[in-house]
Motif scaffolding. Structure first.
Motif, PDB file in Angstrom:
ATOM      1  N   GLN A 143      41.707  31.026  33.859  1.00  7.23           N
ATOM      2  CA  GLN A 143      41.217  31.228  35.325  1.00  7.23           C
ATOM      3  C   GLN A 143      42.385  32.662  35.727  1.00  7.23           C
ATOM      4  N   MET A 144      43.676  32.771  35.270  1.00  2.00           N
ATOM      5  CA  MET A 144      44.110  33.854  35.489  1.00  2.00           C
ATOM      6  C   MET A 144      43.517  35.352  34.832  1.00  2.00           C
ATOM      7  N   ASN A 145      42.846  34.944  33.658  1.00  5.76           N
ATOM      8  CA  ASN A 145      42.221  36.044  33.077  1.00  5.76           C
ATOM      9  C   ASN A 145      41.077  36.507  34.054  1.00  5.76           C
ATOM     10  N   ILE A 146      40.387  35.693  34.326  1.00  9.64           N
ATOM     11  CA  ILE A 146      39.186  36.161  35.202  1.00  9.64           C
ATOM     12  C   ILE A 146      39.869  36.909  36.706  1.00  9.64           C
ATOM     13  N   VAL A 147      40.827  36.295  37.242  1.00  8.42           N
ATOM     14  CA  VAL A 147      41.504  36.844  38.438  1.00  8.42           C
ATOM     15  C   VAL A 147      41.921  38.356  38.064  1.00  8.42           C
ATOM     16  N   SER A 148      42.609  38.474  36.734  1.00  5.86           N
ATOM     17  CA  SER A 148      43.126  39.800  36.542  1.00  5.86           C
ATOM     18  C   SER A 148      42.010  40.562  36.455  1.00  5.86           C
ATOM     19  N   ALA A 149      40.942  40.383  35.806  1.00  6.19           N
ATOM     20  CA  ALA A 149      39.765  41.076  35.707  1.00  6.19           C
ATOM     21  C   ALA A 149      39.390  41.809  37.013  1.00  6.19           C
ATOM     22  N   ILE A 150      39.148  40.687  37.839  1.00  8.91           N
ATOM     23  CA  ILE A 150      38.406  40.817  39.294  1.00  8.91           C
ATOM     24  C   ILE A 150      39.460  42.069  39.923  1.00  8.91           C
ATOM     25  N   TRP A 151      40.793  41.745  39.747  1.00  9.66           N
ATOM     26  CA  TRP A 151      41.876  42.671  40.801  1.00  9.66           C
ATOM     27  C   TRP A 151      41.700  44.052  39.881  1.00  9.66           C
ATOM     28  N   ALA A 152      41.561  44.111  38.627  1.00  7.67           N
ATOM     29  CA  ALA A 152      41.603  45.334  37.841  1.00  7.67           C
ATOM     30  C   ALA A 152      40.399  46.347  38.158  1.00  7.67           C
ATOM     31  N   VAL A 153      39.254  45.341  38.312  1.00  7.30           N
ATOM     32  CA  VAL A 153      37.961  46.385  38.387  1.00  7.30           C
ATOM     33  C   VAL A 153      37.753  46.762  39.904  1.00  7.30           C
ATOM     34  N   VAL A 154      38.140  46.117  40.909  1.00  4.44           N
ATOM     35  CA  VAL A 154      38.257  46.367  42.327  1.00  4.44           C
ATOM     36  C   VAL A 154      39.247  47.393  42.455  1.00  4.44           C
ATOM     37  N   SER A 155      40.501  47.377  41.992  1.00  5.96           N
ATOM     38  CA  SER A 155      41.389  48.207  42.245  1.00  5.96           C
ATOM     39  C   SER A 155      41.082  49.673  41.616  1.00  5.96           C
TER      40      SER A 155
END
Length: 472
Positions: free
Chosen positions: A447-459
Motif C-alpha cells: 500500500q505504501m508503494n501505491i501511495v508513493s506512486a500517486i504522490w509522485a505522479v501528482v507532484s
C-alpha cells in the motif's frame, strides 16, 4: 481538522472553451481547457513509468524499508526529545545520500514536554490499575498524587448541568466517538472545561474508532485565566466501565499520579530537500509529511509513513531522470503534533513568495490504500486535478474529493494556495492513532508503494505543466 475557505474575487474576463466550460483569463492564459487536457494526457507514459517503478519495479517496498530502518533504530520522536533530533540528523544525511538538491535544515523553536512516570489506580468500588497516557502539555500532579471521587459525564453539556457536583472531583469524560473532528474537542478542551467547574483533574475517554484497552495520547490546550489541572487519556473500556458503575450508584475513587513537566522551548529543524526546477526554479510544488511523533509506539503510521512516501515521491522522479519545470520541494515538518509549530514558522518565513507556490501537499492520514485525492482550490484548478488524477487509472485510484487538509499545509490553503491530501481509511487510522500500537506492524509495504506512486505522479505533473494551478 478541516477548514472552510471562502475566497472572493473581482469580476474578470472569461474565455469560452471548446469543452463548453469557462476559465478565468487571468489564471490560464489564452489556452483552452482542451489544450490543457491534451497536455496532461501527454504525461500518460511518464505516469506509467512512475507507477511501474514504484509498484512493480526495483523501488517497490523501498519507502517501507526506509521507514522501518529509521523507526526501529530511533523509536518515537516527541517534540524536544533527543530521538527527534537524531531522526532529523539521519534524514538530513539520507536525503544528501539520495542525491537530492539543496538539502538543508531550517531552524525552528519547538515545545519540550515530558510525561514522566504516570499511573491511575481505582481504589473504589474495587482496586483496578488503569492504563493511561498523559496528554501533551499537561501539568503533573503533586508527588503524592491526587486522590478524589470521580464524576462521569458524557458531554460538555452534561458537565455544565452537573457543575455543582464537579468541585473537588476528577471529571471522567465518557463521550461517544462520532468522528475525530467532532470528538477530539473533548481531548483538547476537556481539562479547561473541567477546571472551570472546580475539578481537580480530568480523564478523557480516548478518541478512538476501536480499542483493545489502548489509551490514545495527543495535544491538549490550557486557557488563560483558567486553572491548569492534570489531564490524561484513559481507555474506552475503562471509561465505559466507570459510566456503568456511576449509573448503578457506585462511588468511584481514583488516585492519579503524573510526573509531567514542561521545559523551555528548544531548537529543532524542518528538513528540506528539492529537485530544482528546469524552467521555473523559483516556483514550487511542496510535498510533505511530519517527522515528529508522540512518545509512544514508533510513530510509524503518524507520520513516519507520510514523511517517507513524500521522500519516495522525489526519489522515484529522480531515479527516472526526470526534472520538472518548477521545483519539487520536500519538507519534513517538526513539532506538528503540538499544533504545526514547524509549519507555522516555515509559513512565516516563506509566505513572501506565496505567489510562487502552485500546490502544497501533505500526507498525514496514514499510508493505507487511498480511494482518491482530497483537493482544495478553485473550480478551474479542480478541473485540472481531475485530469491529473486520470493518469492513475492503472491503479484504479482517480477520484478527486473536496477539502484537502493537513495541519502543516492549512496555513497555505487558508491563504489561497491549492492544497492536496489523500483520502485514507480513517477507521483503521484512528484505531492506532497516538498509541503504543503505532508501529511498523501497522504498515503495508504494497500500500505504501501505491501511495508513493500517486504522490509522485501528482507532484511531478503539476510541477512540470507549463502553467501553475489557477487560484480562481
Amino acid at each position: 481538522m478541516k477548514f472552510l475557505i471562502f475566497t472572493f474575487v473581482g469580476v474578470v474576463p472569461l474565455l469560452s472553451l471548446g469543452s463548453g466550460k469557462a476559465i478565468h483569463k487571468n489564471d490560464i492564459s489564452p489556452r483552452t481547457f482542451r489544450e490543457i487536457k491534451e497536455e496532461i494526457a501527454s504525461y500518460e507514459d511518464v505516469a506509467k513509468r512512475i507507477i511501474d517503478l514504484a509498484v512493480y519495479g526495483r523501488a517497490q517496498n523501498r519507502s517501507y524499508e526506509r521507514l522501518a530502518l529509521l523507526v526501529d533504530t530511533v523509536g518515537p520522536r516527541l517534540s524536544g526529545s533527543k530521538n527527534l533530533e537524531k531522526a532529523i540528523e539521519i534524514m538530513y544525511q539520507n536525503l544528501q545520500d539520495d542525491g537530492l538538491d539543496n538539502v538543508h535544515l531550517e531552524p525552528v523553536k519547538i515545545p519540550h514536554w515530558e510525561r514522566g512516570e504516570e499511573s491511575a489506580l481505582m481504589l473504589a468500588p474495587r482496586i483496578h490499575k488503569m492504563a493511561i497516557l498523559g496528554l501533551g502539555s499537561s501539568i503533573g500532579t503533586p508527588p503524592e498524587g491526587i486522590t478524589a471521587e470521580v464524576l462521569v459525564v458524557t458531554s460538555f453539556d452534561e458537565l455544565q448541568r452537573r457543575a455543582s457536583e464537579a468541585r473537588g472531583k476528577i471529571v471522567v469524560y465518557n463521550q461517544p466517538y462520532i468522528n475525530y473532528e467532532m470528538t477530539v474537542h473533548y481531548r483538547v478542551r476537556g481539562a479547561v472545561e473541567a477546571a472551570k467547574v472546580g475539578a481537580l483533574a480530568s480523564l478523557i475517554r480516548s478518541v478512538a474508532s476501536f480499542s483493545i484497552y489502548s489509551p490514545h495520547t495527543g495535544f491538549q490546550a490550557y486557557q488563560d485565566g483558567v486553572p491548569q489541572i492534570p489531564t490524561a487519556c484513559i481507555t474506552v473500556e475503562d471509561a465505559e466501565m466507570m459510566s456503568r458503575m456511576a449509573s448503578h450508584g457506585n462511588t468511584i475513587v481514583i488516585q492519579l499520579k503524573m510526573g509531567a513537566k514542561t521545559f523551555p522551548d528548544t531548537d529543532s529543524f524542518n528538513t528540506v530537500a528539492e529537485i530544482t526546477g528546469s524552467k521555473y526554479p523559483e516556483q514550487v510544488v511542496l510535498v510533505s509529511g511530519h517527522l515528529d511523533s508522540w512518545d509512544v509506539g514508533q510513530g510509524a503510521m503518524d507520520d513516519g509513513g507520510g514523511a517517507f512516501v513524500s521522500w519516495e515521491a522525489l526519489s522515484l522522479i529522480k531515479d527516472l531522470g526526470l526534472r520538472p519545470k518548477r521545483t519539487l520541494r520536500l519538507v519534513l515538518w517538526t513539532a506538528e503534533e503540538q499544533g504545526g509549530i514547524g509549519a507555522s514558522q516555515y509559513y512565516q518565513f516563506h509566505k513572501g513568495n506565496i505567489s510562487n507556490y502552485s500546490l502544497v501537499m501533505e500526507s498525514d492520514s496514514g499510508t493505507f490504500l487511498p480511494t482518491g485525492l482530497e483537493f482544495t482550490g478553485s473550480e478551474n484548478a479542480r478541473d485540472i486535478m481531475e485530469q491529473v488524477m486520470s493518469l492513475l487509472q492503472p491503479l484504479n485510484i482517480t477520484q478527486v474529493f473536496s477539502d484537502a487538509e493537513g495541519t502543516d499545509i492549512n496555513f497555505w490553503i487558508q491563504a489561497g494556495v491549492p492544497g492536496a491530501s489523500l483520502r485514507e481509511d480513517l477507521q483503521k487510522y484512528f484505531s492506532f492513532h497516538h498509541t503504543h500500537g503505532d508501529t511498523v506492524t501497522v504498515m503495508d509495504p504494497k500500500q505504501m508503494n501505491i501511495v508513493s506512486a500517486i504522490w509522485a505522479v501528482v507532484s511531478y505533473v503539476v510541477a512540470d505543466m507549463e502553467e501553475m494551478l489557477p487560484r480562481s
